[in-house]
Design a protein around this motif. Structure first.
Motif, PDB file in Angstrom:
ATOM      1  N   ALA A 279      38.085  45.817  32.181  1.00 27.28           N
ATOM      2  CA  ALA A 279      36.923  45.432  32.982  1.00 27.28           C
ATOM      3  C   ALA A 279      36.812  43.923  33.107  1.00 27.28           C
ATOM      4  O   ALA A 279      36.424  43.397  34.162  1.00 27.28           O
ATOM      5  CB  ALA A 279      35.647  46.003  32.362  1.00 27.28           C
ATOM      6  N   ALA A 280      37.167  43.188  32.044  1.00 28.03           N
ATOM      7  CA  ALA A 280      37.148  41.727  32.104  1.00 28.03           C
ATOM      8  C   ALA A 280      38.198  41.223  33.091  1.00 28.03           C
ATOM      9  O   ALA A 280      37.951  40.273  33.853  1.00 28.03           O
ATOM     10  CB  ALA A 280      37.392  41.148  30.718  1.00 28.03           C
TER      11      ALA A 280
ATOM     12  N   THR B 102      39.299  42.819  35.710  1.00 35.50           N
ATOM     13  CA  THR B 102      38.827  43.124  37.060  1.00 35.50           C
ATOM     14  C   THR B 102      37.759  42.134  37.504  1.00 35.50           C
ATOM     15  O   THR B 102      37.748  41.683  38.661  1.00 35.50           O
ATOM     16  CB  THR B 102      38.277  44.557  37.097  1.00 35.50           C
ATOM     17  N   THR B 103      36.856  41.786  36.594  1.00 41.66           N
ATOM     18  CA  THR B 103      35.817  40.810  36.924  1.00 41.66           C
ATOM     19  C   THR B 103      36.414  39.449  37.246  1.00 41.66           C
ATOM     20  O   THR B 103      36.002  38.761  38.192  1.00 41.66           O
ATOM     21  CB  THR B 103      34.823  40.685  35.757  1.00 41.66           C
ATOM     22  N   TRP B 104      37.398  39.038  36.480  1.00 42.58           N
ATOM     23  CA  TRP B 104      38.064  37.756  36.726  1.00 42.58           C
ATOM     24  C   TRP B 104      38.761  37.746  38.090  1.00 42.58           C
ATOM     25  O   TRP B 104      38.655  36.774  38.832  1.00 42.58           O
ATOM     26  CB  TRP B 104      39.073  37.484  35.604  1.00 42.58           C
TER      27      TRP B 104
ATOM     28  N   GLY C 161      37.989  39.497  40.681  1.00 43.72           N
ATOM     29  CA  GLY C 161      36.993  39.470  41.738  1.00 43.72           C
ATOM     30  C   GLY C 161      36.414  38.087  41.966  1.00 43.72           C
ATOM     31  O   GLY C 161      36.051  37.730  43.098  1.00 43.72           O
ATOM     32  N   MET C 162      36.331  37.275  40.916  1.00 46.44           N
ATOM     33  CA  MET C 162      35.751  35.943  41.048  1.00 46.44           C
ATOM     34  C   MET C 162      36.796  34.910  41.466  1.00 46.44           C
ATOM     35  O   MET C 162      36.517  34.031  42.293  1.00 46.44           O
ATOM     36  CB  MET C 162      35.112  35.511  39.724  1.00 46.44           C
TER      37      MET C 162
ATOM     38  N   PHE D 124      31.867  33.247  34.864  1.00 49.54           N
ATOM     39  CA  PHE D 124      32.610  34.417  34.392  1.00 49.54           C
ATOM     40  C   PHE D 124      32.101  34.885  33.029  1.00 49.54           C
ATOM     41  O   PHE D 124      31.913  36.093  32.808  1.00 49.54           O
ATOM     42  CB  PHE D 124      34.093  34.061  34.310  1.00 49.54           C
TER      43      PHE D 124
ATOM     44  N   ALA E 204      28.889  36.634  33.478  1.00 51.33           N
ATOM     45  CA  ALA E 204      29.092  37.968  34.058  1.00 51.33           C
ATOM     46  C   ALA E 204      29.528  38.971  32.991  1.00 51.33           C
ATOM     47  O   ALA E 204      29.119  40.144  33.023  1.00 51.33           O
ATOM     48  CB  ALA E 204      30.135  37.905  35.173  1.00 51.33           C
ATOM     49  N   LEU E 205      30.361  38.541  32.047  1.00 44.02           N
ATOM     50  CA  LEU E 205      30.756  39.438  30.955  1.00 44.02           C
ATOM     51  C   LEU E 205      29.544  39.852  30.124  1.00 44.02           C
ATOM     52  O   LEU E 205      29.429  41.020  29.708  1.00 44.02           O
ATOM     53  CB  LEU E 205      31.795  38.753  30.068  1.00 44.02           C
TER      54      LEU E 205
ATOM     55  N   LYS F 297      27.383  42.351  32.119  1.00 47.05           N
ATOM     56  CA  LYS F 297      28.006  43.673  32.208  1.00 47.05           C
ATOM     57  C   LYS F 297      28.284  44.285  30.842  1.00 47.05           C
ATOM     58  O   LYS F 297      28.855  45.378  30.764  1.00 47.05           O
ATOM     59  CB  LYS F 297      29.319  43.565  32.989  1.00 47.05           C
TER      60      LYS F 297
ATOM     61  N   ILE G 125      30.442  43.462  28.519  1.00 49.89           N
ATOM     62  CA  ILE G 125      31.871  43.623  28.294  1.00 49.89           C
ATOM     63  C   ILE G 125      32.280  42.781  27.092  1.00 49.89           C
ATOM     64  O   ILE G 125      32.005  41.585  27.046  1.00 49.89           O
ATOM     65  CB  ILE G 125      32.683  43.182  29.535  1.00 49.89           C
TER      66      ILE G 125
END
Length: 1003
Positions: free
Chosen positions: A640-641, A643-645, A647-648, A681, A684-685, A688, A690
């Motif tokens: 998930a981390a 994927t978040t990275w 996306g940003m 980032f 965001a973790l 979420k 994460i």
């Protein structure tokens, strides 16, 4: 509508009962214009005119856009598909057939005026002329159209501006027919001056491009080539102008009309000279049926052939006809329709038959070409896996193609391997007759051997063969269960060692070895040598052993294992083993000392890539180290981390590997390049949820030590040139000739670290950004002509507008400079800052570690001084280097390299000849692969002129300053054998890795 430049004008009015009340169709093309002009049709222009004289914008019809255009005019939501097709463009003028089919309008009095024009390339589009008079206007468009009467519309068209003048001009150019129009009918016998007597098969319909043409059938002789006398009479068909008919017979024999599709005693009735532009051939859905119309469907109730049926029949004629019967030699093959096929071109149907030459004779004519007889009586190319016809020309073309030659080389190699495998299996089972499967044939053994070898190379577990067994047995060879097939693994291993023994015969080799923890210890042994053959020189690498041990071996045990592999298994001679490459692990050092005791001429080479990678461990960046500990856990374990990275940032996160050198530094450098988004980032973790506590720990470091973290990341980014050096030195090319210059460049850069701001540009930029301008801050700037020097100054005053006055001590107030705020920031001298001094000292520590390793100022097991000197001396085998620096004294120094010591005297004797060939030689040292190919090509072409230097080059080319080849085997092991195969036996792992690394053909 349209111009007089050879374009078609078609006007028509359609009533709901299908009867045409008024129509005018004519082809505006004079004879001379049609003979000199060809009109390639590229577009169909459609215009719709209604009562007020306006017209829709001319729109090119494509696909279903025409029904969409007409739907509002007809007052319906959906209408059947309206088709416009243009075909049969002749060599002189425009000649085509236009088909328009639709369902009748819903209104009983609906009528529309349509103009259709053929637009050719390079011509302007025709416009729709407004009528002289218009009916009453107003109301909805469909109501206006419904109020039109067909006769009134015809009058409007006839009275359009310019119509009467054009008709009058055409009267002078009209060609009179030589026979009466009433005599021209379908089935009538007629004659022409050029073609003679024949029959009229079809008449052009009004409203088409062939209104003044007839389809004429006549007889012609075809002689079948120069060598054949006489010939056969064959029928031909051709569209000709009706004016070309000189006479028409009063009665005609029974004839089948291709247009109507009927047969009767009397000729079909001649179609009227006026026909509908819109027919009722469409079905309820508006689309034509795909089946061929029957005889009953070809004509309507009034005897008029349906346009849709006629067009479909014409389209089928264009398809390649089916050949029937066996054509005679020299005669065109006939078709069911009775016509003749074209003698040449894409539509030609060949009737070449295979020769009666025996297959055995063909195989004798093409020996060693991969041709075999399979099935009996047929030729088959085993190299290309394709059947061939027994025709001499076909076989010559196939065997002479480049594709066949390339495949034939591979086929020959595989065939030799098959023969070798059969012989090996035969000898083995002769010695072991009681072993299972000993009674099988050679082909069955070969088939099973190939299956097991293919699965091993692909990394597929052998126990999965039970699921693949139905597929693998489809070629006629039965296989057995996986437990029995596993018995072929030791045989594959033995056969691979036999191949290696043949390849290594008479070669100088370097041993590359390393270990890795895997259920104890995994040992890898790789051999490297330079192959000199008729095809050229090349560097060869082979994996010869992979062994998993129960516990970590000692240096003596490791040396004993290597000796057993080289001298016992591969049967190498001691003089062939000239060098060894390893990393600086203590057990490898103890092993090397044992090897040198038995092989005095062995050149010890420490891995440069491993040595440079160790420099990062001596660069102390504590804040970054604390942050990266948590970051790497996120990178390794949380998808998930990642994927978040992505996306940003817009790209995937750099992965971390415990095997890959400098992997940790690569992750840090990615953070440095995207530091501006790091805070968002981390937040965001946390949002979420994460990573639990890891994001909170990292964001605490980020918030409390942001400036320090950014500066240390910048320092890591500036040390990236060491990472590039690590990866550049881990290839398989002739790096031994390039390593010295690369290392010297890195050391030269390290000498400037801390003294010059450009040595750590990212650190300097970050520190300037975070520095607050105030009075007394030092500056350091470079001034060009005429000064060409750096000058140290300091901030004297800061104005209210932000401008900064910089003064230079010793030059007086006249030399003060007023700088803009951003200019003053760029001029700040960061060398005086404490943070710069700390980071530059950390970077210097890493460079200093490398320098001590290369100069021998370290422990004995880490001493690289002897290898570093060897890298300097062997540069003379680079022709571009030797042309400038090779001297007899340099050659004398080569005696410090044990394998070259016996050759020094002869090398000095041949030095002049070598230098002559080196003059003018230049290579690109930036591209390792291109450099390697060029140097090997030089020695392949010129080695025979100075054989001692060529022999010495084979020895030097065997050296490699890196043990990265062994690391690649460990990566391959991780890829092929995951945790589900962690308990695989050692012989299976070794056989699979050897097949994959050595690039063996297994099928």
């Amino acid at each position: 509508a349209g111009t007089r430049q050879g374009k078609l004008q078609v006007w028509g009015v359609q009533r709901c009962d299908g009867r045409l009340r008024a129509a005018n169709a004519r082809l505006e093309t004079c004879r001379r214009a049609s003979e000199s002009t060809r009109l390639p049709c590229s577009n169909l222009l459609l215009c719709v005119q209604w009562s007020n004289g306006a017209a829709t914008s001319p729109a090119t019809w494509q696909g279903a856009s025409l029904p969409t255009l007409l739907a509002p005019l007809l007052g319906r939501q959906e209408i059947p598909m309206i088709r416009l097709s243009v075909s049969r463009l002749a060599s002189i003028g425009a000649r085509a057939v236009t088909r328009i089919a639709s369902a009748p309008p819903s209104s009983a009095r609906a009528g529309i005026v349509i103009g259709i024009g053929l637009i050719s390339h390079g011509m302007r589009e025709p416009s729709l002329a407004a009528p002289a008079e218009t009916p009453a206007t107003g109301g909805r468009l469909d109501e206006v159209i419904a109020s039109l009467d067909a006769d009134e519309v015809a009058r409007l068209i006839a009275s359009s501006p310019g119509r009467r003048r054009e008709d009058e001009e055409d009267d002078d150019e009209r060609v009179e027919l030589q026979v009466a129009e009433a005599e021209i009918r379908v089935g009538a016998r007629a004659s022409t001056e050029l073609l003679g007597w024949g029959r009229i098969l079809e008449l052009g319909q009004p409203g088409t491009l062939t209104a003044d043409k007839v389809l004429f059938e006549f007889s012609s002789k075809w002689h079948g080539g120069k060598r054949r006398r006489g010939g056969a009479t064959v029928p031909k068909q051709r569209w000709i102008p009706a004016a070309a008919l000189t006479s028409v017979a009063k009665s005609s024999p029974r004839l089948v009309s291709p247009a109507a599709g009927t047969a009767s005693g009397d000729p079909p009735p001649t179609p009227p000279r006026s026909g509908p532009l819109f027919s009722e051939g469409a079905g309820p859905s508006g689309s034509h049926r795909a089946t061929r119309p029957s005889a009953g469907e070809a004509s309507s109730s009034d005897g008029m052939p349906k346009l849709a049926a006629m067009e479909r029949g014409r389209a089928m004629k264009q398809n390649r006809p089916v050949k029937i019967g066996k054509p005679k030699r020299g005669i065109k093959p006939m078709t069911k329709a009775g016509g003749a096929l074209p003698a040449r071109g894409a539509g030609r149907v060949t009737c070449t038959k295979e020769s009666n030459v025996p297959i055995a004779k063909r195989l004798a004519e093409f020996p060693d070409s991969g041709l075999i007889e399979a099935p009996p009586g047929k030729l088959f190319c085993a190299a290309c896996k394709t059947p061939l016809k027994n025709i001499l020309g076909t076989l010559k073309t196939h065997c002479g193609s480049e594709s066949h030659k390339e495949k034939l080389v591979r086929y020959v190699e595989v065939t030799k391997d098959d023969t070798f495998i059969k012989q090996f299996m035969r000898e083995y089972f002769t010695e072991h007759p009681d072993e299972k499967c000993a009674s099988l044939s050679d082909e069955q053994h070969l088939h099973r051997f190939r299956i097991v070898a293919s699965m091993l190379k692909a990394g597929v577990a052998i126990n999965k063969v039970d699921e693949l067994r139905p597929v693998l047995e489809r070629d006629g060879h039965a296989i057995t269960a996986a437990s029995h097939l596993a018995g072929y693994i030791p045989k594959i291993e033995t056969l691979e060692h036999d191949k290696l023994g043949g390849e290594l015969e008479g070669q100088y080799v370097e041993v590359i070895y390393d270990g890795s923890p895997r259920h104890g210890e995994a040992i890898v042994v790789i051999l490297r040598w330079v192959q000199a053959s008729e095809d050229g020189w090349s560097v060869q690498m082979r994996l010869v052993a992979f062994r998993t041990l129960v516990e970590h071996p000692t240096g003596a045990q490791l040396a004993q294992f290597i000796f057993a592999v080289l001298l016992t298994t591969l049967k190498l001679k001691p003089w062939q083993i000239i060098a060894s490459a390893r990393d600086s692990a203590s057990v490898n050092g103890a092993c090397e000392r044992a090897l040198v005791g038995l092989l005095p001429a062995l050149q010890d080479i420490l891995c440069i890539s491993h040595t440079v990678a160790k420099c990062g461990e001596h660069v102390e960046l504590p804040t970054l180290e604390q942050f990266m500990t948590s970051w790497l856990q996120i990178v390794q374990h949380h998808q998930a981390a990642k994927t978040t990275w992505k996306g940003m940032i817009g790209k995937a996160m750099v992965g971390f590997s415990t095997i890959r050198w400098c992997s940790r530094d690569e992750c840090a450098n990615e953070l440095a390049r995207n530091f501006g988004q790091l805070g968002a980032f981390l937040q965001a973790l946390i949002d979420k949820e994460i990573g639990d506590a890891l994001p909170k720990k990292m964001i605490q470091i980020y918030n409390s030590k942001r400036a320090v973290l950014e500066a240390e990341l910048a320092c890591s980014l500036d040390l990236e040139r060491l990472i590039r050096l690590v990866y550049r030195m881990e290839g398989d090319g002739l790096l031994v000739l390039l390593a010295r210059s690369e290392i010297e460049a890195a050391l030269a850069w390290g000498e400037t670290v801390g003294d010059d701001q450009s040595s750590l540009p990212n650190v300097a930029a970050v520190l300037r950004k975070n520095t607050t301008l105030k009075v007394g801050v030092k500056t350091y700037e470079y001034y060009g002509e005429p000064y060409n020097s750096h000058y140290v100054g300091k901030v004297k005053r800061i104005d209210r507008g932000g401008k900064v006055l910089v003064t230079y001590p010793g030059f007086g107030a006249d030399n003060d400079v007023l700088l803009e705020p951003h200019e003053a920031v760029q001029a700040v001298d960061v060398r005086e800052l404490a943070e710069w001094q700390r980071l530059s000292a950390a970077a210097k520590a890493g460079i200093e570690y490398l320098r001590k390793r290369l100069t021998g100022e370290c422990d004995r097991i880490y001493d690289c001084s002897q290898m570093y000197e060897m890298l300097r001396l062997v540069q003379v085998f680079d022709p571009s280097f030797a042309a400038q620096f090779a001297t007899p004294a340099w050659v004398d120094a080569l005696s410090s390299i044990p394998p070259l010591e016996p050759l020094v005297e002869k090398l000095k004797e041949e030095l002049p000849e070598y230098l002559v060939k080196c003059q003018g030689v230049s290579y690109d040292h930036g591209d390792v692969a291109a450099f390697t190919d060029a140097v090997l090509l030089f020695w392949a072409n010129n080695g025979s002129k100075f054989p001692t230097w060529a022999r010495a080059m084979q020895i030097v080319g065997t050296f490699t300053p890196s043990s990265a080849a062994a690391e690649r085997v460990f990566s391959m092991l991780k890829l092929m054998f995951g945790h589900l195969q962690a308990s695989s036996l050692a012989d299976m792992i070794q056989a699979a890795l050897m097949l994959r690394y050595n690039k063996r053909r297994v099928a």
